[in-house]
Design an enzyme around this catalytic site. Structure first.
Site, PDB file in Angstrom:
ATOM      1  N   CYS A  75     -30.514  -4.636  45.582  1.00 55.90           N
ATOM      2  CA  CYS A  75     -29.227  -3.489  44.831  1.00 55.90           C
ATOM      3  C   CYS A  75     -28.760  -3.976  42.888  1.00 55.90           C
ATOM      4  CB  CYS A  75     -28.667  -3.379  45.743  1.00 55.90           C
ATOM      5  SG  CYS A  75     -29.358  -2.669  47.054  1.00 55.90           S
ATOM      6  N   ARG A 134     -33.130  -2.146  39.268  1.00 52.60           N
ATOM      7  CA  ARG A 134     -32.916  -3.025  40.421  1.00 52.60           C
ATOM      8  C   ARG A 134     -32.750  -2.191  41.367  1.00 52.60           C
ATOM      9  NH1 ARG A 134     -31.045  -8.078  39.078  1.00 52.60           N
ATOM     10  NH2 ARG A 134     -30.650  -8.307  41.463  1.00 52.60           N
ATOM     11  N   TRP A 178     -31.200  -0.057  46.386  1.00 47.17           N
ATOM     12  CA  TRP A 178     -32.831  -0.183  47.105  1.00 47.17           C
ATOM     13  C   TRP A 178     -32.734  -0.502  48.885  1.00 47.17           C
ATOM     14  CZ3 TRP A 178     -36.926  -3.134  49.385  1.00 47.17           C
ATOM     15  CH2 TRP A 178     -37.542  -2.719  49.266  1.00 47.17           C
ATOM     16  N   ASN A 204     -25.533  -7.347  47.628  1.00 48.56           N
ATOM     17  CA  ASN A 204     -27.218  -6.808  47.724  1.00 48.56           C
ATOM     18  C   ASN A 204     -27.586  -7.959  48.372  1.00 48.56           C
ATOM     19  OD1 ASN A 204     -29.445  -7.321  46.484  1.00 48.56           O
ATOM     20  ND2 ASN A 204     -28.712  -7.883  44.508  1.00 48.56           N
ATOM     21  N   GLY A 205     -28.564  -7.672  49.401  1.00 48.90           N
ATOM     22  CA  GLY A 205     -29.354  -9.100  50.088  1.00 48.90           C
ATOM     23  C   GLY A 205     -29.551  -8.859  51.440  1.00 48.90           C
ATOM     24  N   GLU A 262     -53.840  -7.589  37.513  1.00 51.36           N
ATOM     25  CA  GLU A 262     -53.390  -7.085  36.462  1.00 51.36           C
ATOM     26  C   GLU A 262     -53.236  -6.011  36.320  1.00 51.36           C
ATOM     27  OE1 GLU A 262     -49.217  -6.644  34.929  1.00 51.36           O
ATOM     28  OE2 GLU A 262     -50.230  -8.135  36.571  1.00 51.36           O
ATOM     29  N   LYS A 268     -50.887  -2.248  38.420  1.00 54.44           N
ATOM     30  CA  LYS A 268     -50.006  -1.482  36.459  1.00 54.44           C
ATOM     31  C   LYS A 268     -50.636   0.164  37.364  1.00 54.44           C
ATOM     32  CE  LYS A 268     -47.811  -4.084  34.927  1.00 54.44           C
ATOM     33  NZ  LYS A 268     -47.868  -4.944  36.212  1.00 54.44           N
ATOM     34  N   GLU A 321     -48.697   0.915  40.760  1.00 52.25           N
ATOM     35  CA  GLU A 321     -47.588   0.163  40.857  1.00 52.25           C
ATOM     36  C   GLU A 321     -46.756   2.399  40.056  1.00 52.25           C
ATOM     37  OE1 GLU A 321     -46.079  -4.242  39.711  1.00 52.25           O
ATOM     38  OE2 GLU A 321     -46.328  -2.596  38.219  1.00 52.25           O
ATOM     39  N   HIS A 337     -71.004  -7.416  46.735  1.00 49.91           N
ATOM     40  CA  HIS A 337     -70.729  -8.336  47.965  1.00 49.91           C
ATOM     41  C   HIS A 337     -69.500  -6.766  49.223  1.00 49.91           C
ATOM     42  CE1 HIS A 337     -72.854 -11.728  47.475  1.00 49.91           C
ATOM     43  NE2 HIS A 337     -72.399 -11.957  46.298  1.00 49.91           N
ATOM     44  N   LYS A 358     -37.153  -3.640  40.432  1.00 51.29           N
ATOM     45  CA  LYS A 358     -37.611  -4.829  39.614  1.00 51.29           C
ATOM     46  C   LYS A 358     -37.310  -6.152  40.045  1.00 51.29           C
ATOM     47  CE  LYS A 358     -38.947  -5.743  35.032  1.00 51.29           C
ATOM     48  NZ  LYS A 358     -40.190  -5.623  34.873  1.00 51.29           N
TER      49      LYS A 358
END
Length: 614
Positions: A2, A27, A74, A100-101, A487, A491, A494, A510, A609
């Site tokens: 947050c 955040r 968040w 936050n946490g 990657e 992306k 996301e 496979h 983030k």
């Protein structure tokens, strides 16, 4: 995960808080809220959604006051809604708190408080902490800072908090453990935030709180810091080096696009003062200071999460090929929850953009206990990982606001490349001629990234239009380009919400080959000099099953071009450096697809983030 911002001083707090929350919205953006104190009145406004909804909600309301706290959330405990949004109040309405946490033992604390007659409005762990502080304050008639300190001795978990007391309005109390918090020092005014981005336009003087430190700031310009054991600590004031322009989108529609286009400069900034192709040297202060231990390490263990883990995989290829040092790349979240074999002969390399990733921090603490050396590669100056390490290097990418990492990834890969080249030469595992060749090519990378951006964007936008409605995608790569396939797939997932998987090209046979049909875009990163014929065979296997082939190739490649539906060309370079170029088209592809699908590129759903909770 947050965002926290607070202000105490002589200015009107509301615009500072709202602007600060906008800067911190990367955040968390499930809900937002502010609390303002003015002339004996406390006004709290909270709203589900983004900061703009909060600003609209508060537009016609009373927003006077020169002290206040703000929060963008968040969600962890409790769904995103107006009630669960921060700030939260104590039962008597005296205290207001943002957090936050995660308070891991909140349920036990809540049950004890219920027995004392407390009632709760929200589903959050944060409200429990507000009531706990209230209970201690009332029971023993404590000043707010002492009640906070004692309450935190009873808490298990992570926190960054700011507390405001209606009965003591000229004071803010802030504390942290395993979650970042920075105090900005102005002229008889203070700013508190999760990171420096909301502070930089007001002051460059900051104090980064350490774990289990509690700060008290007052309207009289006083700053006092104690640890949780009530011992006074001396604040270490640092000067920020943060340009406000880096925090703005400028002429770009999204931060992500801006950050993609910043990469020629950010990669050059990462190398500045560290590489001289003309004079034939590469120097990283963090390596030079610990060269004996690093160069003689039995192995490197890379600890990272998400995109940083992909950068670590490229580091594995680099260190093993160039420096001949064995490397293991670990998800930090897994490393910390098992009993890994780590000792004083190992070097643990931590990769994190924010330098605050909770799982990576916990993994480093485990490694330190086992005697390993810790080397940090982070972007955020003064971050927790930067401070816990024995040595390390900053990537100097500047603030990265878009949730999907781009320039931080290429900065990490650039740093790992310099480190591997340096160690390879010092250990005698690469000859001087190849060493100088790599330095020359590395020096050319920023200009080549510029060329990729200039030459390929329009074509990539067209390709994006052709595949934007796909429901699945497959990314294939070999060697250094296998992590790039991972990657690229990440992306796409996301920011466009298309299911995608990255695979080593040879592994397609496979299992994943069963998925290929005419509706499946297959993105092949085929710039390798090594095993080129094998990659051609992989492309032919996809073509035989009617898959749509989008290939990333070296300029002038006609063989794979003729087999592909669409081809994106990038400049040739030495193979260890190809990831720095081959990732750029994949960033652009995911961006354009997301825009065409109407997705929020900078703030994709369910993501934040900086993952500062477990």
């Amino acid at each position: 995960m947050c965002g926290i911002v607070a202000y105490l001083g002589n200015r009107t707090a509301f615009p500072i808080l709202i602007n600060g929350l906008k800067r911190l919205e990367y955040r968390g953006y499930d809900s937002a809220g502010i609390a303002l104190y003015n002339d004996g009145e406390l006004n709290i406004y909270k709203k589900k959604g983004k900061v703009k909804e909060l600003a609209e909600h508060a537009r016609d309301k009373e927003v006077a006051g020169t002290v206040g706290i703000g929060h963008t959330r968040w969600a962890t405990h409790g769904k995103p809604d107006d009630i669960n949004a921060h700030p939260h109040r104590s039962g008597n309405g005296r205290l207001t708190l943002i957090h936050n946490g995660i308070i891991e033992n909140y349920e036990l604390l809540k049950q004890a408080l219920l027995k004392e007659g407390h009632t709760f409005e929200s589903e959050t762990d944060t409200e429990v902490l507000a009531h706990l502080i209230e209970e201690l304050q009332q029971r023993d008639n404590l000043p707010i800072e002492e009640a906070v300190r004692i309450a935190l001795t009873k808490v298990i978990g992570a926190y960054a908090i700011v507390v405001m007391d209606k009965n003591d309005p000229d004071k803010l109390v802030a504390a942290r453990k395993a979650s970042p918090l920075v105090i900005g020092i102005g002229d008889e005014e203070f700013f508190v935030a999760s990171d420096p981005t909301p502070i930089a336009e007001y002051t460059q003087r900051v104090v980064f709180l350490n774990d289990e430190e509690i700060a008290v700031v007052t309207r009289q310009g006083e700053l006092q810091i104690k640890n949780i054991g009530n011992e006074v600590q001396t604040p270490f004031i640092q000067e920020l080096d943060l340009e406000i322009e880096m925090l703005e989108k400028g002429d770009y529609d999204y931060y992500m696009l801006k950050e993609i286009y910043e990469q020629p400069r950010t990669v050059a900034d990462c190398m500045r003062g560290r590489v001289s192709a003309a004079e034939g040297w590469v120097r990283l202060g963090g390596v030079e200071n610990q060269i004996e231990r690093i160069s003689k390490a039995r192995r490197f263990i890379v600890a990272a999460c998400g995109t940083s883990w992909h950068a670590g995989l490229i580091g594995e290829y680099l260190f093993e090929e160039l420096a001949r040092i064995p490397v293991e790349v670990e998800y930090a979240s897994e490393l910390r929850y098992r009993n890994p074999i780590i000792d004083e002969n190992d070097v643990v390399i931590a990769l994190s953009q924010s330098g605050e990733t909770a799982d990576t921090l916990a993994a480093l603490e485990l490694a330190k206990e086992k005697g390993a050396m810790i080397y940090g590669i982070v972007n955020a100056v003064g971050s927790s990982i930067a401070r816990i390490t024995d040595s390390g290097s900053y990537i100097h990418a500047g603030p990265e606001i878009g949730v999907a990492s781009t320039k931080a990834f290429t900065g990490q890969v650039t740093l790992l490349t310099m480190m591997a080249i340096s160690l390879g030469y010092k250990r005698g595992t690469i000859p001087r001629s190849y060493y100088l060749q790599l330095l020359e090519e590395l020096n050319n990378i920023p200009a080549k990234i510029e060329r990729v951006l200039e030459k390929t964007n329009d074509k990539i936008e067209y390709i994006a239009g052709e595949i934007k409605d796909a429901t699945n995608a497959l990314y294939l790569g070999r060697g250094y380009n296998f992590p790039i396939a991972l990657e690229g797939a990440l992306k796409l997932k996301e920011i466009s919400y298309i299911h995608a998987e990255g695979y080593p090209a040879a592994e397609m046979k496979h299992g994943p080959i069963a998925l290929i049909d005419e509706n499946m875009p297959v993105i092949v990163i085929a710039t390798n000099k090594s095993a080129y014929e094998k990659i051609v065979s992989n492309v032919q296997e996809v073509k035989a099953r009617k898959g749509m082939i989008i290939s990333v190739v070296k300029e002038g490649d006609t063989v794979i071009r003729d087999l592909s539906d669409y081809t994106i060309e990038i400049p040739d370079t030495d193979e260890p450096l190809t990831p720095l170029l081959s990732v750029i088209p994949l960033q652009l592809l995911s961006y354009h697809i997301a825009v065409m699908r109407g997705c929020d590129v900078d703030q994709p759903r369910n993501l934040a983030k900086s993952v500062t909770v477990e």
